[in-house]
Design an enzyme around this catalytic site. Structure first.
Site, PDB file in Angstrom:
ATOM      1  CB  CYS A 167     -12.328-100.713  55.106  1.00  0.00           C
ATOM      2  SG  CYS A 167     -13.956-100.741  55.868  1.00  0.00           S
ATOM      3  CD  GLU A 217     -13.598 -93.490  50.881  1.00  0.00           C
ATOM      4  OE1 GLU A 217     -14.065 -93.217  51.982  1.00  0.00           O
ATOM      5  OE2 GLU A 217     -14.038 -94.403  50.151  1.00  0.00           O
ATOM      6  CG  HIS A 242     -11.614 -96.991  47.094  1.00  0.00           C
ATOM      7  ND1 HIS A 242     -11.742 -98.110  47.871  1.00  0.00           N
ATOM      8  CD2 HIS A 242     -12.433 -96.060  47.635  1.00  0.00           C
ATOM      9  CE1 HIS A 242     -12.618 -97.873  48.846  1.00  0.00           C
ATOM     10  NE2 HIS A 242     -13.050 -96.633  48.718  1.00  0.00           N
ATOM     11  CG  HIS A 291     -20.968-100.583  45.583  1.00  0.00           C
ATOM     12  ND1 HIS A 291     -20.150-100.233  44.541  1.00  0.00           N
ATOM     13  CD2 HIS A 291     -20.545 -99.853  46.650  1.00  0.00           C
ATOM     14  CE1 HIS A 291     -19.288 -99.314  44.959  1.00  0.00           C
ATOM     15  NE2 HIS A 291     -19.499 -99.061  46.219  1.00  0.00           N
ATOM     16  CB  CYS A 319     -17.481 -99.783  54.819  1.00  0.00           C
ATOM     17  SG  CYS A 319     -16.529 -98.257  54.873  1.00  0.00           S
ATOM     18  N   GLY A 322     -17.433-102.197  40.121  1.00  0.00           N
ATOM     19  CA  GLY A 322     -16.676-101.012  40.506  1.00  0.00           C
ATOM     20  C   GLY A 322     -15.974-101.212  41.833  1.00  0.00           C
TER      21      GLY A 322
END
Lengths: 614, 614
Positions: A304, A286, A234, A131, A370, A180
């Site tokens: 999110c 997710e 995701h 990330h 997040c 990613g």
């Protein structure tokens, strides 16, 4: 350059809520959520990591490798907040925080406290997982927001240095790879928009073009984007990616990207979206599973992802100028997105199920934070979704009591919206051009509205032929001209496509954009055995003192007499009792006594009974 | 010896129907089904195989290796028929047929035309598959029926010779094995009952005791019977086996067999039985799957399995004296069993689904002809299920217009039942003992009846405390005494246990013992989109000219307006139209215009819609 026919959102700096729905939410965000999030970032040493990386404090990295992103997201939220309401104390706090970030930035522009403190030699070696580019993207978004809100360059300059560094590392003939977790793509476009530096736009395009050459459908990296037709993996990553792709499509006019976006949008909105606008049914990834797999109790539907859904659909509208994208944006915004934050602003849902046995509750924070930090940056930008402009057209997308300043046909226009939306579909729009100005006003007629009535300066007029979901009025507007739009808001029983196994034989209640639910506390403690036959009448009334003021739905429904099935395969149907029911907006559940909740009500108690045995 | 407390059925020779329901069925069986089945056995060379094996005709074996059994089963049916109505022509035909069987029997008593003609050296080498013992069992049943009906020993002697041969081949220290398809067990018990030869009873017990030492759950051979708790495998085999086991339990008082029977009975009736009494949902194994797996359109529910269900439940009643077994027997008999044969007697269902899109129809014959030849032997023995006796008690199990001769408390009693059952629950029973005689009359109160009213010689009496589902009246009965029993027959909406996924949100209509269905021909051609909300009233009336005279159910129901779901995930519920509906008895479907059929009606059109997309 963006295509001349495309639309531009009227920025958050130019729209102000003056209503009872959004204004209190922005105030709670400013006064409660924002300080709480900063405090959590301090307490969890997310901010201290910058001090340590910058040599200002002794210590080691603490927390998760993407924790930098949370700090950037809270700064972004603070920036929007500052734009709406000057706050010298907050301004000063931000400057001090930016000093710590400045210290943590390396000589070459690189900035990531995890790598700097833990694995300094491993930069850019684990793109699929670690990330770095995701955190960079959130830095860029925060920097752009801070610059637009304050005019200060202290954070923007950090972002530019880091972006330049990334641009030197990545590229054809240099390092070829993709993140990613997508995010940097849309952020680089924003950075391009404030700096005019085309390298950033090209770098965003690079990350999009190089995607699709691994096996990883988890992060949409399984086939090139121009060949994708189904939404996979995701959910948050997918939304951030496609928002960035839509941006690139707007600047490049790349028809293959347009077409891919359209295919994927149909897949998600016609097969994989909850009625709340929530997406990503599975906790496992997710994210997405198979078409029509939309279980209610176990819905993941991350907060999110709902935010991402708004970001992407806003861009899809800007690309296409069609109301159907704003319909999805609005459905998500008023239901599965704002459910993620408590009315008081201090508790968050990470996941947003559409049914509960009473054990799902909002939390003050999450280890993976997040969602809270996404909420704090999202709520103060809601005002940016009300209006858009193209050369001679004003697009009115969302209805809310508000004042705005827009520029159409080269002239500055002041707009005042008076409405009790979302509780009422009656909207009065007053137009104040500085000088009489000819332009179109495109009024969005929501998908939930069958027919809206229209008055111009007090005279009923035949609604002009709608196009792409809008009523379009062209005239020379003079200061004080008024439009009165009346969108009736009957209570609607909504069915799901029969392929959605979870909702077969069930209906959801919707009024205007608001999806309703039944909570135990309003309904004798139990709601999962209640059936609502189609012929039972329902009515709506405003409860000003309930949950910040909500329209509730009341009526009669059925509850079965208890049935003993043990040792029985067939038995006469049980008799039902008629009971009163009260439904509240879905977004407002879990604010009172903990208990059961359902969105999808069976139409026969036989289906309610189905839930009992396991 | 059978336990002294057990019950004995009043035999088919002593009960005669004089009603409009069963008497026409027995007549159609005699005049249509029986000659048709004999003709098929001639045409398909099932009978010629005996001539060839006996050296009476040149040729080779033709057909399937268990085809002998069909000939025996038709003979069994002919025997019951002869007992009810003398027919010299049929009698002579049987004698000629028995001559052919005599010729085919080998010197040592062995009798099986397939092995004699095709694999003479392979006798008893493929017990799991080749059905020698199954065919032998049907020979024994036919022989016993023929002997009881006519008093002739010509077929019985063949059976005895074969049984003696089998008894010499099988046994401890000799060949130890069990048949793949059970049948011989119950047949040996019948042979014992008419001959008094205990070796046959012991041989039946041998086949039961040696069962359970292979891996084959398909034929209930996976664990010893005394350890079984769940019904598995091929449904017909299971029924034949457990009927034989119940017989052995009756003679031996073996508590472990009683307990196993009770466990298995609970498993099938509480988890694995259609509302029609049909069993064995899967075509794959012609049998059982997992609990509550009861799909409707694809239900296998073989006619033979329904017959087996009656055979077994009759024996379970005889063992226990409880009405619940007769409830299952009656539910099966009036629904999933007689559905297997057309009213005209010349067409058969092999499988009996509970829903159809219009492509399932009765056939005149099947290559594997077990069902037609089971029907032809079953229908003329239905009169054996009306009454049973124990020392001082008459058990009245089924209600039907009939005359009977029974022996209770050592005295012969004539009984006359007057009733329009199953269309009416009003039953008048007149008792004619030769001399005044004291005994109990146990009147079965069906499980579907909540409360029955009773009169004795025209005087209302308080129903005597029921025991095991019976009203019991003790008195000295005098010729002409009457009992009037009134069982109200409201239309009942039946729900399935919510674990039965196929029936969730649906109800079936039942009145008295009769389960109803909707057919397209009565309902504008389509029935699979009709919903019947719980509050819609229904009424029943007799249609004398329809389907041999049936009680139909009419009322109002709902049909949805057509809905276009293509490209839509959510939409407002469609409006429903109220329509008239007509339901007919399930057993009588597929006699008119071919079309759709449903038993389980959804209570909301939302569930009806569910069927449409695939």
């Amino acid at each position: 350059m963006k295509s001349s026919v495309s639309r531009t959102a009227v920025p958050f700096t130019d729209v102000k809520f003056i209503d009872n729905f959004w204004a209190p939410r922005l105030e709670a965000n400013r006064s409660v959520t924002l300080p709480a999030c900063f405090q959590q970032c301090e307490d969890t040493h997310r901010i201290r990591n910058f001090e340590v990386a910058g040599g200002l404090t002794e210590g080691a990295f603490e927390g998760i490798y993407f924790n930098d992103s949370d700090v950037y997201k809270v700064i972004e939220g603070a920036a929007y907040t500052l734009a709406l309401q000057p706050d010298p104390e907050l301004d000063a706090y931000l400057d001090k925080l930016i000093e710590k970030i400045t210290a943590a930035q390396q000589e070459d522009g690189y900035l990531n406290t995890y790598y700097t403190l833990v694995e300094p030699d491993k930069r850019w070696t684990d793109l699929p997982v670690r990330h770095e580019l995701y955190c960079a993207g959130h830095l860029f978004e925060a920097a752009v927001a801070h610059y637009r809100a304050t005019g200060k360059r202290n954070l923007l300059d950090i972002a530019i240095r880091f972006a330049d560094h990334i641009d030197q590392v990545f590229g054809e003939g240099r390092l070829v790879g993709v993140p990613g977790h997508e995010e940097i793509e849309l952020a680089l476009v924003k950075l391009y928009e404030v700096t005019g530096e085309e390298r950033y736009l090209n770098l965003a395009r690079f990350f999009i073009d190089k995607r699709g050459y691994s096996e990883r459908d988890y992060c949409q990296d399984h086939i090139p984007i121009r060949e994708q037709s189904e939404i996979v993996g995701h959910a948050v990553r997918a939304m951030y990616l496609y928002a960035g792709v839509a941006d690139i499509a707007a600047y490049t006019g790349d028809k293959a990207l347009f077409a891919a976006m359209d295919r994927i949008w149909e897949d998600v909105t016609q097969r994989k979206m909850y009625i709340t606008g929530g997406i990503g049914p599975s906790a496992h990834n997710e994210g997405f599973t198979v078409p029509y797999d939309l279980p209610n109790d176990s819905a993941y539907a991350e907060t999110c992802a709902a935010i991402g859904m708004v970001l992407w659909n806003q861009r899809m509208f800007l690309l296409h100028g069609e109301a159907k994208y704003v319909d999805v944006l609005e459905q998500t915004l008023y239901n599965g997105l704002i459910s993620g934050i408590s009315l008081s602003g201090d508790r968050f849902f990470y996941v947003n199920p559409l049914g509960s046995r009473g054990e799902h509750h909002r939390q003050p924070w999450y280890g993976c934070a997040c969602c809270p930090t996404n909420v704090v940056r999202f709520i103060p930008q809601v005002n940016e979704y009300l209006y858009a402009t193209s050369s001679d057209t004003l697009w009115v997308n969302l209805y809310a009591g508000s004042e705005a300043k827009v520029t159409v046909s080269g002239q500055e226009i002041k707009l005042v919206q008076e409405t009790d939306y979302p509780w009422s579909g009656s909207v009065k729009l007053t137009i104040h051009p500085v000088v009489p100005t000819s332009f179109n006003i495109n009024l969005r007629i929501p998908g939930w509205c069958d027919h809206a009535a229209l008055e111009l300066n007090g005279q009923g007029i035949e609604p002009p032929p709608g196009e792409n979901g809008y009523y379009q009025i062209w005239r020379e507007w003079r200061s004080g001209d008024t439009i009165q739009l009346d969108m009736p808001m009957p209570i609607r029983r909504i069915a799901a496509n029969p392929r959605v196994q979870a909702d077969v034989g069930r209906i959801a209640l919707q009024r205007g954009p608001i999806v309703y639910c039944l909570e135990g506390t309003d309904n004798s403690g139990a709601v999962r055995d209640i059936a609502l036959p189609r012929d039972r009448e329902l009515e709506a009334h405003l409860e000003s003192d309930l949950l910040g003021g909500v329209m509730v739905i009341t009526g009669k429904a059925l509850r079965p007499q208890p049935v003993e099935w043990s040792g029985k395969l067939y038995r006469p149907v049980s008799t039902d009792r008629e009971i009163p029911i009260t439904a509240i907006p879905y977004y407002a559940w879990d604010h009172r006594e903990a208990g059961e909740m359902v969105v999808w009500l069976p139409e026969t108690t036989a289906l309610a009974e189905q839930e009992t045995p396991e």
